[in-house]
Design a protein around this motif. Structure first.
Motif, PDB file in Angstrom:
ATOM      1  N   UNK A  90      -7.290  61.954  43.414  1.00 25.58           N
ATOM      2  CA  UNK A  90      -6.192  61.120  42.930  1.00 25.58           C
ATOM      3  C   UNK A  90      -5.759  61.696  41.591  1.00 25.58           C
ATOM      4  N   UNK A  91      -4.466  61.944  41.413  1.00 27.84           N
ATOM      5  CA  UNK A  91      -3.997  62.479  40.132  1.00 27.84           C
ATOM      6  C   UNK A  91      -2.893  61.612  39.563  1.00 27.84           C
ATOM      7  N   UNK A  92      -2.963  61.448  38.233  1.00 29.00           N
ATOM      8  CA  UNK A  92      -1.999  60.643  37.504  1.00 29.00           C
ATOM      9  C   UNK A  92      -1.597  61.366  36.227  1.00 29.00           C
ATOM     10  N   UNK A  93      -0.341  61.200  35.865  1.00 27.57           N
ATOM     11  CA  UNK A  93       0.197  61.790  34.638  1.00 27.57           C
ATOM     12  C   UNK A  93       0.876  60.666  33.861  1.00 27.57           C
ATOM     13  N   UNK A  94       0.607  60.605  32.571  1.00 32.44           N
ATOM     14  CA  UNK A  94       1.278  59.635  31.704  1.00 32.44           C
ATOM     15  C   UNK A  94       1.993  60.383  30.595  1.00 32.44           C
ATOM     16  N   UNK A  95       3.019  59.749  30.070  1.00 31.40           N
ATOM     17  CA  UNK A  95       3.735  60.375  28.970  1.00 31.40           C
ATOM     18  C   UNK A  95       5.025  59.675  28.636  1.00 31.40           C
ATOM     19  N   UNK A  96       5.952  60.476  28.126  1.00 32.79           N
ATOM     20  CA  UNK A  96       7.278  59.994  27.747  1.00 32.79           C
ATOM     21  C   UNK A  96       8.309  60.831  28.487  1.00 32.79           C
ATOM     22  N   UNK A  97       9.358  60.189  28.946  1.00 32.61           N
ATOM     23  CA  UNK A  97      10.441  60.881  29.656  1.00 32.61           C
ATOM     24  C   UNK A  97      11.673  60.903  28.754  1.00 32.61           C
ATOM     25  N   UNK A  98      12.171  62.109  28.493  1.00 35.15           N
ATOM     26  CA  UNK A  98      13.300  62.295  27.594  1.00 35.15           C
ATOM     27  C   UNK A  98      14.510  62.719  28.421  1.00 35.15           C
ATOM     28  N   UNK A  99      15.587  61.927  28.376  1.00 33.07           N
ATOM     29  CA  UNK A  99      16.759  62.264  29.182  1.00 33.07           C
ATOM     30  C   UNK A  99      17.422  63.535  28.658  1.00 33.07           C
ATOM     31  N   UNK A 100      17.836  64.370  29.598  1.00 36.79           N
ATOM     32  CA  UNK A 100      18.476  65.643  29.286  1.00 36.79           C
ATOM     33  C   UNK A 100      19.962  65.532  29.613  1.00 36.79           C
ATOM     34  N   UNK A 101      20.794  65.764  28.602  1.00 31.81           N
ATOM     35  CA  UNK A 101      22.244  65.742  28.786  1.00 31.81           C
ATOM     36  C   UNK A 101      22.848  67.134  28.676  1.00 31.81           C
ATOM     37  N   UNK A 102      22.043  68.117  28.252  1.00 29.83           N
ATOM     38  CA  UNK A 102      22.538  69.468  28.061  1.00 29.83           C
ATOM     39  C   UNK A 102      23.067  70.032  29.381  1.00 29.83           C
ATOM     40  N   UNK A 103      24.320  70.433  29.379  1.00 30.02           N
ATOM     41  CA  UNK A 103      25.000  70.898  30.590  1.00 30.02           C
ATOM     42  C   UNK A 103      24.298  72.119  31.187  1.00 30.02           C
ATOM     43  N   UNK A 105      21.130  73.103  30.879  1.00 34.62           N
ATOM     44  CA  UNK A 105      19.826  72.732  31.434  1.00 34.62           C
ATOM     45  C   UNK A 105      20.007  72.035  32.772  1.00 34.62           C
ATOM     46  N   UNK A 106      20.945  71.097  32.817  1.00 36.19           N
ATOM     47  CA  UNK A 106      21.191  70.395  34.080  1.00 36.19           C
ATOM     48  C   UNK A 106      21.706  71.351  35.152  1.00 36.19           C
ATOM     49  N   UNK A 107      22.529  72.304  34.762  1.00 38.55           N
ATOM     50  CA  UNK A 107      23.051  73.280  35.733  1.00 38.55           C
ATOM     51  C   UNK A 107      21.916  74.123  36.305  1.00 38.55           C
ATOM     52  N   UNK A 108      20.959  74.514  35.460  1.00 36.27           N
ATOM     53  CA  UNK A 108      19.799  75.265  35.940  1.00 36.27           C
ATOM     54  C   UNK A 108      18.966  74.457  36.916  1.00 36.27           C
ATOM     55  N   UNK A 109      18.819  73.164  36.637  1.00 37.86           N
ATOM     56  CA  UNK A 109      18.083  72.275  37.533  1.00 37.86           C
ATOM     57  C   UNK A 109      18.819  72.156  38.864  1.00 37.86           C
ATOM     58  N   UNK A 110      20.125  71.975  38.812  1.00 34.29           N
ATOM     59  CA  UNK A 110      20.938  71.852  40.030  1.00 34.29           C
ATOM     60  C   UNK A 110      20.818  73.111  40.874  1.00 34.29           C
ATOM     61  N   UNK A 111      20.837  74.259  40.235  1.00 36.09           N
ATOM     62  CA  UNK A 111      20.726  75.535  40.950  1.00 36.09           C
ATOM     63  C   UNK A 111      19.403  75.629  41.713  1.00 36.09           C
ATOM     64  N   UNK A 112      18.319  75.150  41.107  1.00 36.14           N
ATOM     65  CA  UNK A 112      16.991  75.211  41.729  1.00 36.14           C
ATOM     66  C   UNK A 112      16.763  74.119  42.769  1.00 36.14           C
ATOM     67  N   UNK A 113      17.195  72.895  42.470  1.00 34.28           N
ATOM     68  CA  UNK A 113      16.814  71.717  43.257  1.00 34.28           C
ATOM     69  C   UNK A 113      17.912  71.234  44.200  1.00 34.28           C
ATOM     70  N   UNK A 114      19.170  71.435  43.820  1.00 31.14           N
ATOM     71  CA  UNK A 114      20.320  70.951  44.586  1.00 31.14           C
ATOM     72  C   UNK A 114      20.273  69.441  44.824  1.00 31.14           C
ATOM     73  N   UNK A 115      20.137  68.649  43.753  1.00 28.84           N
ATOM     74  CA  UNK A 115      20.106  67.193  43.916  1.00 28.84           C
ATOM     75  C   UNK A 115      21.500  66.648  44.197  1.00 28.84           C
ATOM     76  N   UNK A 116      21.578  65.444  44.776  1.00 28.63           N
ATOM     77  CA  UNK A 116      22.892  64.810  44.896  1.00 28.63           C
ATOM     78  C   UNK A 116      23.404  64.493  43.488  1.00 28.63           C
ATOM     79  N   UNK A 117      24.685  64.739  43.284  1.00 25.71           N
ATOM     80  CA  UNK A 117      25.250  64.481  41.959  1.00 25.71           C
ATOM     81  C   UNK A 117      26.169  63.283  42.018  1.00 25.71           C
ATOM     82  N   UNK A 118      26.333  62.578  40.914  1.00 24.69           N
ATOM     83  CA  UNK A 118      25.701  62.741  39.620  1.00 24.69           C
ATOM     84  C   UNK A 118      24.248  62.252  39.656  1.00 24.69           C
ATOM     85  N   UNK A 119      23.505  62.551  38.603  1.00 31.38           N
ATOM     86  CA  UNK A 119      22.106  62.141  38.532  1.00 31.38           C
ATOM     87  C   UNK A 119      21.654  62.118  37.079  1.00 31.38           C
TER      88      UNK A 119
END
Length: 157
Positions: A90-103, A105-119
């Motif tokens: 069983x694995x668990x991770x705790x922490x803080x989540x920081x929203x990313x608005x940098x265009x 960075x988000x474009x790099x994520x979209x290129x790798x993951x292809x999420x539905x947009x917007x997100x």
């Protein structure tokens, strides 16, 4: 104190590999956030380990995203899978989540993951990683990592 995923993986490469493998075994996992009144909320979530970061992507204005915007603390638990085998523990991770608005960075994520947009996209700062597993059908083993501290291992019979 917090660390990004790359810093954790450098400090504890074996545990990081096990954690990534456990999260990679299934698509959906459980994210815990804090509601406006401070009570816990759990939600399903897909996660990605990319470029030394643990990323959390979410639909626009989802309650979990709004929770994290208000209070960035989170706990994330890997899907345990079917039955009671829990291969890899069983694995668990705790922490803080920081929203990313940098265009970019988000474009790099979209290129790798292809999420539905917007997100919404959140980068994580890790405060604790825990793995719990059974060893030799006799011991319950708990491994606990926190930034700046050596890995602690507790064995119980």
């Amino acid at each position: 104190m917090t660390e990004n995923w790359a810093a954790f993986a450098t400090a504890e490469p074996d545990l990081a590999g096990t954690v990534e493998k456990r999260f990679g075994a299934y698509t959906h996992h459980i994210l815990a956030t804090l509601r406006k009144d401070g009570s816990p909320r759990t939600s399903g979530l897909e996660v990605r380990f990319l470029n030394g970061e643990l990323w959390l992507g979410m639909m626009p204005n989802s309650l979990k995203a709004l929770d994290l915007r208000r209070d960035p603390r989170f706990a994330l638990q890997a899907n345990p899978g079917e039955g009671t085998g829990m291969g890899g523990g069983d694995v668990r991770i705790s922490g803080r989540a920081i929203e990313v608005d940098d265009v970019g960075t988000k474009a790099g994520y979209v290129e790798e993951v292809e999420p539905p947009e917007p997100f919404h996209l959140f980068r994580t700062e890790i405060t604790e990683v825990v793995r719990t597993y059974v060893e030799d059908d006799k011991y319950l083993v708990v491994q606990i990592w926190t930034p700046g501290e050596p890995l602690r291992t507790i064995k119980r019979t």
